[in-house]
Design an enzyme around this catalytic site. Structure first.
Site, PDB file in Angstrom:
ATOM      1  CG  ASP A   1      -7.324 -29.012 -17.447  1.00 19.07           C
ATOM      2  OD1 ASP A   1      -7.151 -30.228 -17.593  1.00 19.07           O
ATOM      3  OD2 ASP A   1      -8.283 -28.393 -17.949  1.00 19.07           O
TER       4      ASP A   1
ATOM      5  CD  GLU B   1      -5.654 -17.368  -4.133  1.00 19.95           C
ATOM      6  OE1 GLU B   1      -6.484 -16.990  -4.966  1.00 19.95           O
ATOM      7  OE2 GLU B   1      -5.550 -16.910  -2.997  1.00 19.95           O
TER       8      GLU B   1
ATOM      9  NE  ARG C   1       3.167 -18.570 -13.846  1.00 22.18           N
ATOM     10  CZ  ARG C   1       2.845 -17.285 -13.715  1.00 22.18           C
ATOM     11  NH1 ARG C   1       1.605 -16.932 -13.431  1.00 22.18           N
ATOM     12  NH2 ARG C   1       3.756 -16.347 -13.845  1.00 22.18           N
TER      13      ARG C   1
ATOM     14  CB  SER D   1       5.777 -16.323 -11.402  1.00 24.58           C
ATOM     15  OG  SER D   1       7.099 -16.579 -11.752  1.00 24.58           O
TER      16      SER D   1
ATOM     17  CB  ALA E   1       0.817  -7.299  -4.333  1.00 31.26           C
TER      18      ALA E   1
ATOM     19  N   GLY F   1      19.547 -11.643  -9.322  1.00 30.06           N
ATOM     20  CA  GLY F   1      20.489 -10.543  -9.502  1.00 30.06           C
ATOM     21  C   GLY F   1      19.918  -9.171  -9.168  1.00 30.06           C
TER      22      GLY F   1
HETATM   23  C1  LIG Z   1       4.065  -5.190   0.993  1.00 30.75           C
HETATM   24  C2  LIG Z   1       2.883  -5.347   1.924  1.00 30.75           C
HETATM   25  C3  LIG Z   1       2.972  -6.670   2.663  1.00 30.75           C
HETATM   26  C4  LIG Z   1       2.915  -4.197   2.908  1.00 30.75           C
HETATM   27  O1  LIG Z   1       1.791  -4.304   3.697  1.00 30.75           O
HETATM   28  P1  LIG Z   1       1.788  -3.845   5.230  1.00 30.75           P
HETATM   29  O2  LIG Z   1       2.895  -4.528   5.927  1.00 30.75           O
HETATM   30  O3  LIG Z   1       0.407  -4.031   5.710  1.00 30.75           O
HETATM   31  O4  LIG Z   1       2.181  -2.355   5.182  1.00 30.75           O
HETATM   32  P2  LIG Z   1       1.273  -1.081   5.015  1.00 30.75           P
HETATM   33  O5  LIG Z   1       0.561  -1.091   3.714  1.00 30.75           O
HETATM   34  O6  LIG Z   1       0.500  -0.870   6.275  1.00 30.75           O
HETATM   35  O7  LIG Z   1       2.398  -0.008   4.941  1.00 30.75           O
HETATM   36  C5  LIG Z   1       3.282   0.317   6.015  1.00 30.75           C
HETATM   37  C6  LIG Z   1       4.006   1.568   5.649  1.00 30.75           C
HETATM   38  O8  LIG Z   1       4.844   1.332   4.504  1.00 30.75           O
HETATM   39  C7  LIG Z   1       4.462   2.140   3.403  1.00 30.75           C
HETATM   40  N1  LIG Z   1       4.544   1.360   2.202  1.00 30.75           N
HETATM   41  C8  LIG Z   1       3.925   0.187   1.946  1.00 30.75           C
HETATM   42  N2  LIG Z   1       4.275  -0.266   0.724  1.00 30.75           N
HETATM   43  C9  LIG Z   1       5.127   0.665   0.216  1.00 30.75           C
HETATM   44  C10 LIG Z   1       5.812   0.798  -0.997  1.00 30.75           C
HETATM   45  N3  LIG Z   1       5.726  -0.125  -1.969  1.00 30.75           N
HETATM   46  N4  LIG Z   1       6.602   1.862  -1.199  1.00 30.75           N
HETATM   47  C11 LIG Z   1       6.717   2.815  -0.254  1.00 30.75           C
HETATM   48  N5  LIG Z   1       6.077   2.751   0.919  1.00 30.75           N
HETATM   49  C12 LIG Z   1       5.304   1.709   1.156  1.00 30.75           C
HETATM   50  C13 LIG Z   1       3.039   2.555   3.713  1.00 30.75           C
HETATM   51  O9  LIG Z   1       2.685   3.712   3.034  1.00 30.75           O
HETATM   52  C14 LIG Z   1       3.053   2.671   5.198  1.00 30.75           C
HETATM   53  O10 LIG Z   1       3.659   3.898   5.485  1.00 30.75           O
HETATM   54  P3  LIG Z   1       3.364   4.679   6.846  1.00 30.75           P
HETATM   55  O11 LIG Z   1       4.040   3.910   7.921  1.00 30.75           O
HETATM   56  O12 LIG Z   1       3.961   5.995   6.593  1.00 30.75           O
HETATM   57  O13 LIG Z   1       1.883   4.730   7.019  1.00 30.75           O
HETATM   58  C15 LIG Z   1       1.545  -5.318   1.129  1.00 30.75           C
HETATM   59  O14 LIG Z   1       1.442  -4.104   0.429  1.00 30.75           O
HETATM   60  C16 LIG Z   1       1.433  -6.444   0.156  1.00 30.75           C
HETATM   61  O15 LIG Z   1       1.856  -6.351  -0.986  1.00 30.75           O
HETATM   62  N6  LIG Z   1       0.814  -7.588   0.575  1.00 30.75           N
HETATM   63  C17 LIG Z   1       0.610  -8.716  -0.263  1.00 30.75           C
HETATM   64  C18 LIG Z   1      -0.841  -9.179  -0.140  1.00 30.75           C
HETATM   65  C19 LIG Z   1      -1.179 -10.135  -1.251  1.00 30.75           C
HETATM   66  O16 LIG Z   1      -0.960  -9.901  -2.408  1.00 30.75           O
HETATM   67  N7  LIG Z   1      -1.735 -11.319  -0.861  1.00 30.75           N
HETATM   68  C20 LIG Z   1      -2.104 -12.347  -1.772  1.00 30.75           C
HETATM   69  C21 LIG Z   1      -3.492 -12.133  -2.273  1.00 30.75           C
HETATM   70  S1  LIG Z   1      -3.928 -13.294  -3.536  1.00 30.75           S
END
Ligand SMILES: CC(C)(COP(=O)(O)OP(=O)(O)OC[C@H]1O[C@@H](n2cnc3c(N)ncnc32)[C@H](O)[C@@H]1OP(=O)(O)O)[C@@H](O)C(=O)NCCC(=O)NCCS
Length: 397
Positions: free
Chosen positions: A247, A280, A282, A300, A339, A346
């Site tokens: 769907d 996973e 849209r 999205s 995430a 903008g």
């Molecule tokens: C943004 C993202 C990629 C960062 O992941 P990463 O590169 O592994 O980074 P880490 O979590 O190891 O963080 C690295 C550093 O940045 C910092 N940091 C990470 N996200 C941060 C945020 N939003 N704000 C402030 N600091 C942040 C961490 O605390 C860490 O600090 P340090 O160096 O002092 O230890 C991850 O949080 C993310 O959102 N991944 C998406 C995964 C996902 O949703 N996949 C799909 C599944 S269906």
């Protein structure tokens, strides 16, 4: 004219192609169309101006099989441009007679198979109509249906009718045409709203009467949706894809080999994937996701018109939209959106050197990681290779 040899077939094709004003079509297909019931007391009658509810093209042709196109054109009187014609059993027999030299030649001729199957469909339909008249079969077996042939003169011409619109949607889902590879202006207006059920498509008007009649005949009716577009998988199953919930993928979606669309994923028409992807989230109409990129759970991607502009949103290669993230700008290769973070065109974004730019100025750049600073709340971009270069074209504005 009797066609018994390949030479005779070739000669016939040449004669058609030499006709004044004849142009080879850019695309064509033979299909089976379903029309709206216009009179529930005489449900089998195909009204002259009955709305087209769908058209299924088992083997659409793009820039190929010009011989077949010529034979079909000859039977219906087609010369050039875009048009659709109904083919009756006699016309189908006439077309098939021209293919006699290719019978049992050991090769697979997709159009020939389709033509035969559709001729058989018409024959069986005649039997079903007789049974229906005697109360021995059900309405869903005798819906107003017709075999059609549709020609598209040029992909850059607008769709001229619903059959044409359906052929274009098939060209996308069979991967013959990539998203944005043809003119879809006005396509929406050519499609009817349809009640899509397990026992065929029906017009919404008067559907309760139809449901009542079907149930009285012992038919279980399940409505999948009321929409202009059907599910892709009911018409086309592209090779090498996984679609967890049928769907969620509309006909006209373009799913490249190696694409998985999970339950939370959704792919609209004229959008989709160009390579291996895990979807996973849209993918809106007009959006393309390039090879190796993943759209995380619930993410999205905005439609073709982002931020009121005419910017086509596309995601480059090897990029990741995190779970519940959103993207309203074209993203380059090897980018990540954290995430839960929605980047609109903008959105003000803080660069590593403390400058602030609008996200649209970062459009199409590679190696960017967008995140929302969890302490300050500001959206930040980090260059994965330690330098953030603004798109000079966009930065000018
Ligand atoms: C943004 C993202 C990629 C960062 O992941 P990463 O590169 O592994 O980074 P880490 O979590 O190891 O963080 C690295 C550093 O940045 C910092 N940091 C990470 N996200 C941060 C945020 N939003 N704000 C402030 N600091 C942040 C961490 O605390 C860490 O600090 P340090 O160096 O002092 O230890 C991850 O949080 C993310 O959102 N991944 C998406 C995964 C996902 O949703 N996949 C799909 C599944 S269906």
């Amino acid at each position: 004219m009797r066609v018994e040899t390949v030479e005779q077939f070739t000669k016939l094709v040449s004669e058609v192609e030499a006709l004044d004003g004849y142009r080879r079509p850019a695309a064509f297909g033979v299909g089976l169309a379903t029309f709206a019931l216009t009179d529930l007391d005489r449900p089998t009658v195909l009204g002259a101006d009955a709305a087209v509810l769908d058209t299924w093209y088992p083997a659409p042709n793009l820039d190929e099989n010009f011989g077949t196109a010529a034979i079909l054109s000859r039977v219906v009187g087609q010369r050039a441009g875009s048009a659709s014609y109904r083919l009756d059993a006699a016309q189908l027999d006439e077309v098939l007679s021209a293919f006699a030299p290719f019978e049992n030649d050991g090769k697979r001729h997709a159009n020939l198979i389709v033509l035969k199957q559709l001729r058989d469909t018409l024959r069986r339909r005649e039997q079903q109509l007789e049974l229906y008249a005697r109360g021995m079969t059900t309405l869903d077996r005798v819906l107003p249906r017709a075999v059609v042939v549709t020609f598209l003169g040029d992909l850059q011409d607008k769709p001229v009718d619903a059959h044409d619109a359906y052929l274009r949607l098939h060209l996308l889902s069979t991967r013959k045409v990539k998203p944005h590879g043809q003119n879809l202006d006005g396509l929406f207006g050519k499609l009817s709203n349809v009640v899509w059920t397990n026992v065929g498509p029906y017009a919404p008007e008067g559907f309760e009467g139809v449901r009542g009649l079907l149930k009285s005949q012992g038919v279980d009716v399940h409505v999948h949706s009321v929409d202009k577009f059907p599910r892709m998988t009911d018409y086309v199953i592209p090779t090498g894809v996984r679609v967890a919930d049928a769907d969620r993928v509309r006909l006209g979606a373009h799913l490249a080999e190696g694409t998985t669309v999970m339950h939370e994923g959704f792919v609209n028409f004229n959008g989709g994937t160009l390579g291996k992807s895990m979807v996973e989230g849209r993918i809106s109409a007009g959006v393309v996701v390039d090879d190796g990129s993943d759209v995380g759970g619930g993410a999205s991607i905005m439609g073709t018109l982002s931020g009121g502009g005419a910017v086509v949103v596309r995601i480059g290669k090897n990029s990741l939209l995190g779970a519940n993230a959103g993207c309203g700008i074209p993203l380059g290769d090897n980018c990540t959106i954290e995430a839960g973070l929605y980047i609109t065109a903008g959105s003000k974004v803080l660069l590593a050197d403390k400058r602030v730019v609008k996200a649209r100025e970062l459009s199409g750049q590679n190696d960017l990681l967008f995140r929302r600073n969890s302490l300050t709340g500001a959206i930040e971009v980090v260059h994965k290779k330690n330098e953030t270069v603004l798109n000079p074209e966009l930065h000018k504005n």
